[in-house]
Design an enzyme around this catalytic site. Structure first.
Site, PDB file in Angstrom:
ATOM      1  N   HIS A   1       0.848  -1.189   0.000  1.00  0.00           N
ATOM      2  CA  HIS A   1       0.000   0.000   0.000  1.00  0.00           C
ATOM      3  C   HIS A   1       0.884   1.239   0.000  1.00  0.00           C
ATOM      4  O   HIS A   1       2.013   1.220   0.521  1.00  0.00           O
ATOM      5  CB  HIS A   1      -0.907   0.017   1.225  1.00  0.00           C
ATOM      6  CG  HIS A   1      -1.980  -1.020   1.184  1.00  0.00           C
ATOM      7  ND1 HIS A   1      -3.084  -0.983   2.007  1.00  0.00           N
ATOM      8  CD2 HIS A   1      -2.122  -2.148   0.424  1.00  0.00           C
ATOM      9  CE1 HIS A   1      -3.864  -2.016   1.748  1.00  0.00           C
ATOM     10  NE2 HIS A   1      -3.293  -2.740   0.797  1.00  0.00           N
TER      11      HIS A   1
ATOM     12  N   GLU B   1       0.869   3.961   1.705  1.00  0.00           N
ATOM     13  CA  GLU B   1       1.310   4.430   3.023  1.00  0.00           C
ATOM     14  C   GLU B   1       2.462   3.590   3.565  1.00  0.00           C
ATOM     15  O   GLU B   1       3.443   4.132   4.082  1.00  0.00           O
ATOM     16  CB  GLU B   1       0.146   4.400   4.031  1.00  0.00           C
ATOM     17  CG  GLU B   1      -1.015   5.298   3.659  1.00  0.00           C
ATOM     18  CD  GLU B   1      -2.081   4.615   2.812  1.00  0.00           C
ATOM     19  OE1 GLU B   1      -3.211   5.124   2.805  1.00  0.00           O
ATOM     20  OE2 GLU B   1      -1.779   3.598   2.159  1.00  0.00           O
TER      21      GLU B   1
ATOM     22  N   CYS C   1      -6.101   2.100   5.521  1.00  0.00           N
ATOM     23  CA  CYS C   1      -6.733   0.854   5.945  1.00  0.00           C
ATOM     24  C   CYS C   1      -6.177   0.476   7.327  1.00  0.00           C
ATOM     25  O   CYS C   1      -5.203   1.079   7.793  1.00  0.00           O
ATOM     26  CB  CYS C   1      -6.444  -0.248   4.923  1.00  0.00           C
ATOM     27  SG  CYS C   1      -4.743  -0.868   4.980  1.00  0.00           S
TER      28      CYS C   1
ATOM     29  N   CYS D   1      -2.347  -0.154   7.342  1.00  0.00           N
ATOM     30  CA  CYS D   1      -1.565   1.077   7.232  1.00  0.00           C
ATOM     31  C   CYS D   1      -1.690   1.919   8.486  1.00  0.00           C
ATOM     32  O   CYS D   1      -0.708   2.528   8.935  1.00  0.00           O
ATOM     33  CB  CYS D   1      -2.000   1.867   6.004  1.00  0.00           C
ATOM     34  SG  CYS D   1      -1.613   1.005   4.454  1.00  0.00           S
TER      35      CYS D   1
END
Length: 151
Positions: free
Chosen positions: A51, A53, A81, A84
């Protein structure tokens, strides 16, 4: 200044769609300077943890040579999410700026409400079960190794 960083995030989010990824981007800023900028690579890299992040946190930590990103701000195209979010807490980032809410992402099927629900439950009530297995013949206990190392 914040809008400038968010413009970078939005560009990253849009550009990564060209590679088959979901539209998420993130930058980490320290003292008004971008330390890292990353886009989601989960699909193109066949890595569910890639992801934006997390990638931005990893890159910033390497550049700053520290697992603590205290004093840094994170800019993200959408609300992080749970995975993260956990990394943000672990990295000690106190300020997170998002362009779009969880509800806006959900309208495009780009959110993870199921995971938020599961994380909020007690272990025994989750859809994934956790079972303790301790080998009988192990000579070292990892937590004791850590304690003795004095780190």
């Amino acid at each position: 200044m914040q809008e400038k960083f968010m413009e970078v995030v939005i560009r990253l989010a849009c550009d990564t769609v060209e590679h088959g990824n979901t539209p998420f981007g993130a930058v980490i800023v320290k003292n008004g300077e971008i330390i890292s900028e990353e886009a989601n690579e989960a699909r193109s890299g066949n890595d569910p943890t890639a992801h934006a992040e997390l990638l931005a946190i990893r890159e910033a930590a390497k550049k700053l040579q520290s697992e603590s990103l205290a004093g840094c701000d994170l800019y993200a195209s959408g609300e992080p999410c749970p995975m993260c979010l956990g990394a943000i807490y672990l990295a000690d980032i106190k300020n997170v700026y998002v362009a779009y809410s969880l509800e806006e992402a959900a309208a495009y099927d780009l959110a993870s409400p199921y995971i938020y629900e599961q994380v909020a439950k007690r272990n025994e009530n989750r859809d994934i079960s956790f079972k303790t297995v301790k080998p009988r013949h192990v000579k070292q206990y990892p937590f004791e190794v850590w304690k003795k190392a004095g780190l």
